[in-house]
Design an enzyme around this catalytic site. Structure first.
Site, PDB file in Angstrom:
ATOM      1  CB  VAL A  60      35.970  36.538  57.281  1.00  0.00           C
ATOM      2  CG1 VAL A  60      37.092  36.835  58.268  1.00  0.00           C
ATOM      3  CG2 VAL A  60      36.494  35.876  56.022  1.00  0.00           C
ATOM      4  CB  SER A 139      46.610  42.678  47.490  1.00  0.00           C
ATOM      5  OG  SER A 139      47.506  42.245  46.487  1.00  0.00           O
ATOM      6  CE1 TYR A 152      43.669  37.973  47.352  1.00  0.00           C
ATOM      7  CE2 TYR A 152      45.110  39.259  45.908  1.00  0.00           C
ATOM      8  CZ  TYR A 152      44.837  38.707  47.148  1.00  0.00           C
ATOM      9  OH  TYR A 152      45.728  38.880  48.174  1.00  0.00           O
ATOM     10  CB  ALA A 153      43.007  42.687  41.358  1.00  0.00           C
ATOM     11  CE  LYS A 156      43.396  40.793  49.561  1.00  0.00           C
ATOM     12  NZ  LYS A 156      43.383  40.759  51.035  1.00  0.00           N
TER      13      LYS A 156
END
Lengths: 246, 220
Positions: A60, A139, A152-153, A156
């Site tokens: 990706v 997530s 990451y949050a 997401k």
């Protein structure tokens, strides 16, 4: 009740965890599945798990491989009805310790990766003209935040907002876009976390256990099915009550 | 793929169009269904519409009459057993409203084998339906997680019902323009989401609110 016989589905990140469970579930429901992964061997292993699943190589973070996999899928199977991106990656640690290279990897793989995978298949879906389904995997971290997973949050959370906006743009093409938010799930990604973090996460789940990848896959399959024909722009957490709301 | 064989389900508000679709869908998936409404004719019609071998029994009950409701609750538990699934539909004119779900919780908790609660509400921003639904769903889900009872909510967007058909044409047209999918929901589409939450497929989903609204609402 849920029957996907003859539908072509693309599942990216199908070599392990939620992606693998999703590929197998969609295949069990009758879909012809393109199981794409960065690790072609693991995608091939997924493909051996059910009839009607073919492995493809796709990274990706490399647009060229997305385009090549897309062309191969269109040639082999035709335009997909269902596109799922389950490829994702995390590295847990204090935000203050991360650097730009880490941020770019997290956002590039999780958010831009999702955008690029979905974008690649939309033209063929629109051209065929009988609608379709896009299911993204975000997530619970993207809904309520998560210590040690700050970037990451952010990525997401970006997937959630991207999915809703895309749902609006694609409604006219009868392409429904929804997002599943797993909480802590029994996957290789979770196993890679420090033990302290894993225990803390499990304790925070009202149902007092991790999700099985199959349980997340079931929600993805629901959104991919005819049963969800009036649902678009929605976010569903499969997290044992870790985060509530909708 | 969804199989509810051997389960017992109570559908509160089963005389409404959406409640009727839910009762019939859940019965078609194999559950024994107690269809409850304060309108005896409406709920009798629900029971009449079931296709064999589906099992839908109708009960007249008004939750405003606590003693009377309790009699019906006991009757249901004797006839189809303590429910595994309780669906409460409110918002429609004929629906049983209020804490009818509460009446069935004791039996479900005592049995100790978990269960499913599905609340069905409207998405209407004007009457705060959705916000209230979120509060009730998440609080109940938190309290009942330890007992393995999963609580979720389906928020129905504007649905093709006689209530809506009775409105002036422009009302329907305006709604259709506002909905990204440019049409109203079919009652079966609401029922399908309820069936998902009631099924084994949703074994790790609790405290969630899912709008079936054609994209009209995309809250948080």
């Amino acid at each position: 009740m849920i029957d996907l016989t003859g539908r072509v589905a693309v599942v990216v990140g199908a070599g392990s965890g939620i992606g693998r469970a999703t590929a197998l579930r969609l295949a069990a429901l009758g879909a012809v599945v393109a199981a794409a992964d960065l690790d072609l061997d693991s995608a091939a292993e997924t493909a051996r798990g059910a009839d009607g699943v073919r492995p493809y190589f796709l990274d990706v973070t490399e647009q060229g491989t997305i385009d090549e996999a897309r062309d191969a899928v269109l040639r082999d199977l035709g335009a997909p009805r269902i596109v799922v991106n389950a490829a994702g990656w995390d590295s847990v640690g204090p935000f203050l310790d991360g650097d730009r290279a880490l941020w770019e990897k997290l956002v590039g793989l999780n958010l831009v990766g999702t955008i690029a995978v979905v974008r690649a298949f939309l033209d063929a879906m629109i051209e065929r003209g009988d609608g379709g389904r896009v299911v993204t995997v975000a997530s619970d971290a993207g809904r309520v935040g998560s210590t040690g997973e700050t970037v990451y949050a952010g990525a997401k959370g970006g997937i959630i907002a991207f999915s809703k906006s895309l749902a609006r743009e694609m409604a006219r093409h009868a392409i429904l876009v929804n997002c599943v938010c797993p909480g802590p799930t029994d996957t290789p990604l979770f196993a890679s976390l420090p033990e302290r973090t894993r225990l803390a996460l499990e304790r925070g789940i009202p149902l007092r256990r991790l999700a099985r990848p199959e349980e997340v896959a079931a929600a993805i399959a629901f959104f991919a099915s005819e049963e969800a024909s009036f649902i678009t722009g929605q976010v569903l957490s499969v997290s044992g009550g870790l985060t509530m709301h909708g | 793929m969804i199989d509810l064989t051997g389960r017992s389900a109570v559908v509160l508000g089963a005389g409404s169009v959406i409640g009727r679709a839910i009762a019939l869908t859940v019965a078609q998936l194999g559950a024994s269904v107690a269809a409850v409404d304060r309108d005896p004719l409406a709920v009798a019609r629900t029971a009449l519409l079931v296709e064999p071998p589906g099992d839908v029994r109708d009960y007249e009950a008004d939750v405003a009459d606590a003693a009377g409701f309790d009699v019906v609750r006991r009757e249901i538990e004797i006839e189809i057993g303590v429910p595994h699934i309780v669906v409460e539909v409110t918002g429609a004119a004929d629906a049983v409203t209020g804490p009818a779900v509460r009446a069935f919780l004791d039996g479900m908790v005592r049995r100790g084998r978990g269960g499913r609660i599905v609340l069905v509400r409207g998405v209407g921003a004007g009457h705060g339906d959705r916000d209230a639904a979120v509060g009730l769903t998440t609080s109940l889900a938190g309290e009942l997680a330890g007992d393995g009872i999963l609580v979720n909510c389906v928020c129905a967007g504007p649905t093709d019902t006689p209530l809506l058909a009775a409105q002036p044409r422009w009302v329907r047209q305006r709604l259709e323009r506002e909905i990204p999918l440019r049409r109203l929901a079919h009652p079966d589409e609401i029922a399908a989401a309820v069936a998902f939450f009631a099924s084994d497929r949703a074994s790790f989903v609790t405290g969630q609110v899912l709008s079936v609204s054609g994209g009209l609402t995309m809250a948080r």
